[in-house]
Design an enzyme around this catalytic site. Structure first.
Site, short mmCIF file in Angstrom:
data_model
loop_
_atom_site.label_atom_id
_atom_site.label_comp_id
_atom_site.label_asym_id
_atom_site.label_seq_id
_atom_site.Cartn_x
_atom_site.Cartn_y
_atom_site.Cartn_z
N HIS A 51 4.28 -3.40 -9.10
CA HIS A 51 3.24 -2.36 -9.13
C HIS A 51 3.46 -1.43 -10.34
O HIS A 51 2.51 -1.11 -11.06
CB HIS A 51 3.32 -1.47 -7.87
CG HIS A 51 2.92 -2.14 -6.59
ND1 HIS A 51 3.71 -2.17 -5.48
CD2 HIS A 51 1.79 -2.81 -6.24
CE1 HIS A 51 3.10 -2.81 -4.49
NE2 HIS A 51 1.93 -3.22 -4.94
N ARG A 54 -0.65 -12.08 -9.23
CA ARG A 54 0.66 -12.73 -9.35
C ARG A 54 0.52 -14.23 -9.57
O ARG A 54 1.15 -14.81 -10.42
CB ARG A 54 1.51 -12.49 -8.10
CG ARG A 54 2.07 -11.10 -8.02
CD ARG A 54 2.60 -10.80 -6.66
NE ARG A 54 1.55 -10.90 -5.66
CZ ARG A 54 1.65 -10.47 -4.42
NH1 ARG A 54 2.75 -9.92 -3.99
NH2 ARG A 54 0.63 -10.58 -3.58
N SER A 94 5.57 -6.39 -1.49
CA SER A 94 6.13 -5.32 -0.66
C SER A 94 6.64 -5.90 0.66
O SER A 94 7.69 -5.49 1.16
CB SER A 94 5.06 -4.25 -0.39
OG SER A 94 4.65 -3.66 -1.59
N LYS A 99 -2.03 -4.22 7.47
CA LYS A 99 -0.78 -4.43 8.23
C LYS A 99 -0.19 -3.07 8.58
O LYS A 99 -0.40 -2.09 7.85
CB LYS A 99 0.23 -5.18 7.36
CG LYS A 99 -0.14 -6.61 7.09
CD LYS A 99 0.92 -7.27 6.21
CE LYS A 99 0.30 -8.36 5.35
NZ LYS A 99 1.08 -8.70 4.19
#
Ligand code: PNS
Length: 158
Positions: free
Chosen positions: A17, A91, A128, A41
């Protein structure tokens, strides 16, 4: 002045990030970080904690970066802040399908375009979620997240 919006859960912010945000700062005059208050989430850190981490990480660029928690539709937040473009890091191909769908939905709702920045390959495997799992299970995330995030993760899982 061109303003870019970098949205995310940032639960917690990773080196990936930070890299994408730094590159945004090198391209755009002004960057807004939109921290989603209620991610899909269950979050480990609440939105105040995630915002505070990002503020500390980018305190030296405070004149060009604005960090705000938001709830509701991203495009409503984007219109309120008068941003010119949404920027997302990509990514791998696995990110692409979902990101493309969100970009097209956001464009159709608001006319705001999304630009994709390829993640630095050094951080291509980072997420993460995986970082949290590594620390929760006793591994080291020292090369994956900034030192202040390492400390916060260790405290949360102590
Ligand atoms: O870091 P993440 O979890 O990939 O970020 C996803 C995020 C926050 C950018 C996305 O879930 C989002 O934009 N949420 C806000 C709600 C919204 O606008 N949903 C419609 C998207 S097409």
């Amino acid at each position: 002045m061109t303003t870019a919006l970098c949205p995310g859960s940032f639960d917690p912010p990773t080196n990936g990030h930070v890299d994408v945000i730094r590159r945004c700062l090198s391209i755009f005059n002004h960057v807004v970080l939109a921290v989603v208050a209620n991610p899909s989430k269950q979050a480990l850190f609440d939105s105040n904690e995630r915002t505070a981490m990002l503020e500390e990480l980018f305190k030296d660029e405070a004149d060009r970066i604005e960090i705000k928690a938001f709830s509701g539709l991203l495009v409503d937040f984007a219109r309120d802040r008068r941003v010119d473009v949404i920027v997302k890091g990509l990514r791998a191909v696995s990110d692409f399908e979902y990101e493309l769908q969100m970009a097209q939905m956001n464009e159709s709702l608001s006319g705001i375009n999304t630009l994709f920045l390829p993640t630095n390959p050094e951080y291509g495997y980072l997420s993460s979620s995986l970082v949290k799992e590594v620390v929760r299970l006793g591994g080291s995330a020292d090369t994956m997240v900034p030192p202040l995030v390492v400390t916060a993760l260790k405290e949360r899982y102590a």
